[in-house]
Design an enzyme around this catalytic site. Structure first.
Site, PDB file in Angstrom:
ATOM      1  N   GLY A  66       0.775  -1.241   0.000  1.00  0.00           N
ATOM      2  CA  GLY A  66       0.000   0.000   0.000  1.00  0.00           C
ATOM      3  C   GLY A  66       0.806   1.292   0.000  1.00  0.00           C
ATOM      4  O   GLY A  66       0.234   2.362   0.183  1.00  0.00           O
ATOM      5  N   TRP A  71       2.253   3.024  -2.429  1.00  0.00           N
ATOM      6  CA  TRP A  71       1.855   3.992  -3.478  1.00  0.00           C
ATOM      7  C   TRP A  71       0.478   4.584  -3.156  1.00  0.00           C
ATOM      8  O   TRP A  71       0.247   5.770  -3.345  1.00  0.00           O
ATOM      9  CB  TRP A  71       1.827   3.307  -4.856  1.00  0.00           C
ATOM     10  CG  TRP A  71       3.171   3.164  -5.484  1.00  0.00           C
ATOM     11  CD1 TRP A  71       4.374   3.150  -4.852  1.00  0.00           C
ATOM     12  CD2 TRP A  71       3.451   3.037  -6.883  1.00  0.00           C
ATOM     13  NE1 TRP A  71       5.381   3.005  -5.769  1.00  0.00           N
ATOM     14  CE2 TRP A  71       4.854   2.927  -7.008  1.00  0.00           C
ATOM     15  CE3 TRP A  71       2.660   2.969  -8.030  1.00  0.00           C
ATOM     16  CZ2 TRP A  71       5.476   2.781  -8.257  1.00  0.00           C
ATOM     17  CZ3 TRP A  71       3.276   2.820  -9.275  1.00  0.00           C
ATOM     18  CH2 TRP A  71       4.670   2.731  -9.384  1.00  0.00           C
ATOM     19  N   LYS A 110       5.776  -0.051 -13.840  1.00  0.00           N
ATOM     20  CA  LYS A 110       7.081  -0.683 -13.694  1.00  0.00           C
ATOM     21  C   LYS A 110       7.396  -1.481 -14.961  1.00  0.00           C
ATOM     22  O   LYS A 110       6.504  -2.088 -15.566  1.00  0.00           O
ATOM     23  CB  LYS A 110       7.007  -1.649 -12.502  1.00  0.00           C
ATOM     24  CG  LYS A 110       8.332  -2.329 -12.155  1.00  0.00           C
ATOM     25  CD  LYS A 110       8.124  -3.602 -11.376  1.00  0.00           C
ATOM     26  CE  LYS A 110       7.713  -3.454  -9.947  1.00  0.00           C
ATOM     27  NZ  LYS A 110       8.717  -2.842  -9.079  1.00  0.00           N
TER      28      LYS A 110
HETATM   29  C1  LIG Z   1       6.225  -4.612  -5.897  1.00  0.00           C
HETATM   30  S1  LIG Z   1       4.663  -5.034  -5.226  1.00  0.00           S
HETATM   31  C2  LIG Z   1       3.843  -3.478  -5.224  1.00  0.00           C
HETATM   32  C3  LIG Z   1       4.282  -2.542  -4.129  1.00  0.00           C
HETATM   33  C4  LIG Z   1       3.319  -1.353  -3.980  1.00  0.00           C
HETATM   34  N1  LIG Z   1       3.397  -0.473  -5.145  1.00  0.00           N
HETATM   35  C5  LIG Z   1       3.578  -0.516  -2.760  1.00  0.00           C
HETATM   36  O1  LIG Z   1       3.899   0.664  -2.901  1.00  0.00           O
HETATM   37  O2  LIG Z   1       3.435  -1.024  -1.643  1.00  0.00           O
HETATM   38  C6  LIG Z   1       3.928  -5.883  -6.578  1.00  0.00           C
HETATM   39  C7  LIG Z   1       2.506  -6.371  -6.314  1.00  0.00           C
HETATM   40  O3  LIG Z   1       1.908  -6.781  -7.568  1.00  0.00           O
HETATM   41  C8  LIG Z   1       0.884  -7.708  -7.241  1.00  0.00           C
HETATM   42  N2  LIG Z   1       0.375  -8.403  -8.454  1.00  0.00           N
HETATM   43  C9  LIG Z   1       1.077  -9.194  -9.297  1.00  0.00           C
HETATM   44  N3  LIG Z   1       0.274  -9.681 -10.273  1.00  0.00           N
HETATM   45  C10 LIG Z   1      -0.972  -9.157 -10.046  1.00  0.00           C
HETATM   46  C11 LIG Z   1      -2.232  -9.291 -10.716  1.00  0.00           C
HETATM   47  N4  LIG Z   1      -2.365 -10.049 -11.826  1.00  0.00           N
HETATM   48  N5  LIG Z   1      -3.307  -8.622 -10.217  1.00  0.00           N
HETATM   49  C12 LIG Z   1      -3.182  -7.867  -9.095  1.00  0.00           C
HETATM   50  N6  LIG Z   1      -2.002  -7.708  -8.413  1.00  0.00           N
HETATM   51  C13 LIG Z   1      -0.907  -8.342  -8.874  1.00  0.00           C
HETATM   52  C14 LIG Z   1       1.573  -8.613  -6.212  1.00  0.00           C
HETATM   53  O4  LIG Z   1       0.625  -9.336  -5.459  1.00  0.00           O
HETATM   54  C15 LIG Z   1       2.390  -7.581  -5.399  1.00  0.00           C
HETATM   55  O5  LIG Z   1       1.723  -7.236  -4.200  1.00  0.00           O
END
Ligand SMILES: C[S@@+](CC[C@H](N)C(=O)[O-])C[C@H]1O[C@@H](n2cnc3c(N)ncnc32)[C@H](O)[C@@H]1O
Length: 208
Positions: free
Chosen positions: A63, A65, A162
């Site tokens: 969370g 972002w 990203k």
């Molecule tokens: C690097 S983390 C994001 C960190 C977040 N931006 C933050 O600031 O805390 C990547 C996230 O992408 C999610 N994710 C990957 N594939 C997904 C999908 N198909 N649908 C929803 N979320 C997905 C993962 O569960 C993970 O929590």
């Protein structure tokens, strides 16, 4: 100590210092993840999150972002989606689902009533230990959201995601350029320098 070992040791010291710096900063400021600083830097550069922005945060957990966005957005709506659970954040609607599930697109559409200004995606595929494969899988997520943006984003909207500078980087860049008028890249200082991670910023559909 041999020179190569010395270089490796000093590099890993630098990487650890970099991680610790943003980790400590995030704890002090009450952010859930170091990733918060990436969005802060991206927004300082491109200025896409404003007081009245309607924003969709993809891959939002834990969370960081969404926390940054909720501090800026006063009149707009925020929808945050992740497969993983996420603790509540003030003024943020959280959906625990896969962005590519059959019903998700309709839920997004009904939440924003077709008035979505910005999509931010920090989605990353689960790591396998094979960096090249991980980068391809994450870039695939970016490509799929680029295509989805055509259906859910306003024509003058902004898409930030990203992306890894891996084998398929040019393919995704080409796709972005075929959809959006303005496409650029930015690597925040808070993104580890040894990582191939960068961020894609796109705006205004070509079809306009
Ligand atoms: C690097 S983390 C994001 C960190 C977040 N931006 C933050 O600031 O805390 C990547 C996230 O992408 C999610 N994710 C990957 N594939 C997904 C999908 N198909 N649908 C929803 N979320 C997905 C993962 O569960 C993970 O929590």
């Amino acid at each position: 100590m041999k020179k190569s070992k010395r270089v490796k040791k000093s590099n890993s010291w630098r990487i650890k210092q970099h991680r610790d710096l943003f980790f400590k900063k995030s704890k002090t400021l009450g952010y859930r993840s170091r990733a918060s600083f990436k969005l802060i830097e991206l927004n300082e550069k491109f200025k896409f999150v404003k007081k009245n922005t309607n924003l969709l945060d993809l891959g939002a957990a834990p969370g960081g972002w969404s926390q940054v966005a909720s501090k800026i957005i006063e009149k707009g709506k925020i929808l945050s989606i992740d497969i993983k659970p996420m603790k509540p954040i003030k003024n943020v609607k959280i959906l625990k689902c896969d962005i590519f599930d059959k019903n998700t697109k309709d839920e997004i559409f009904s939440f924003f009533q077709g008035n979505l200004d910005v999509i931010i995606s920090d989605m990353a595929a689960d790591t396998t230990g094979n960096k090249s494969l991980d980068s391809i899988r994450t870039n695939q997520l970016c490509a799929e959201v680029l295509n989805l943006s055509l259906k859910i984003l306003k024509p003058k909207g902004v898409f930030v995601s990203k992306l890894f500078m891996g084998d398929d980087f040019l393919e995704v860049k080409k796709l972005a350029k075929s959809i959006f008028t303005d496409v650029s890249f930015f690597k925040p200082q808070s993104s580890r320098s040894e990582s191939k991670e960068t961020y894609l910023h796109c705006k205004i559909f070509k079809s306009l």
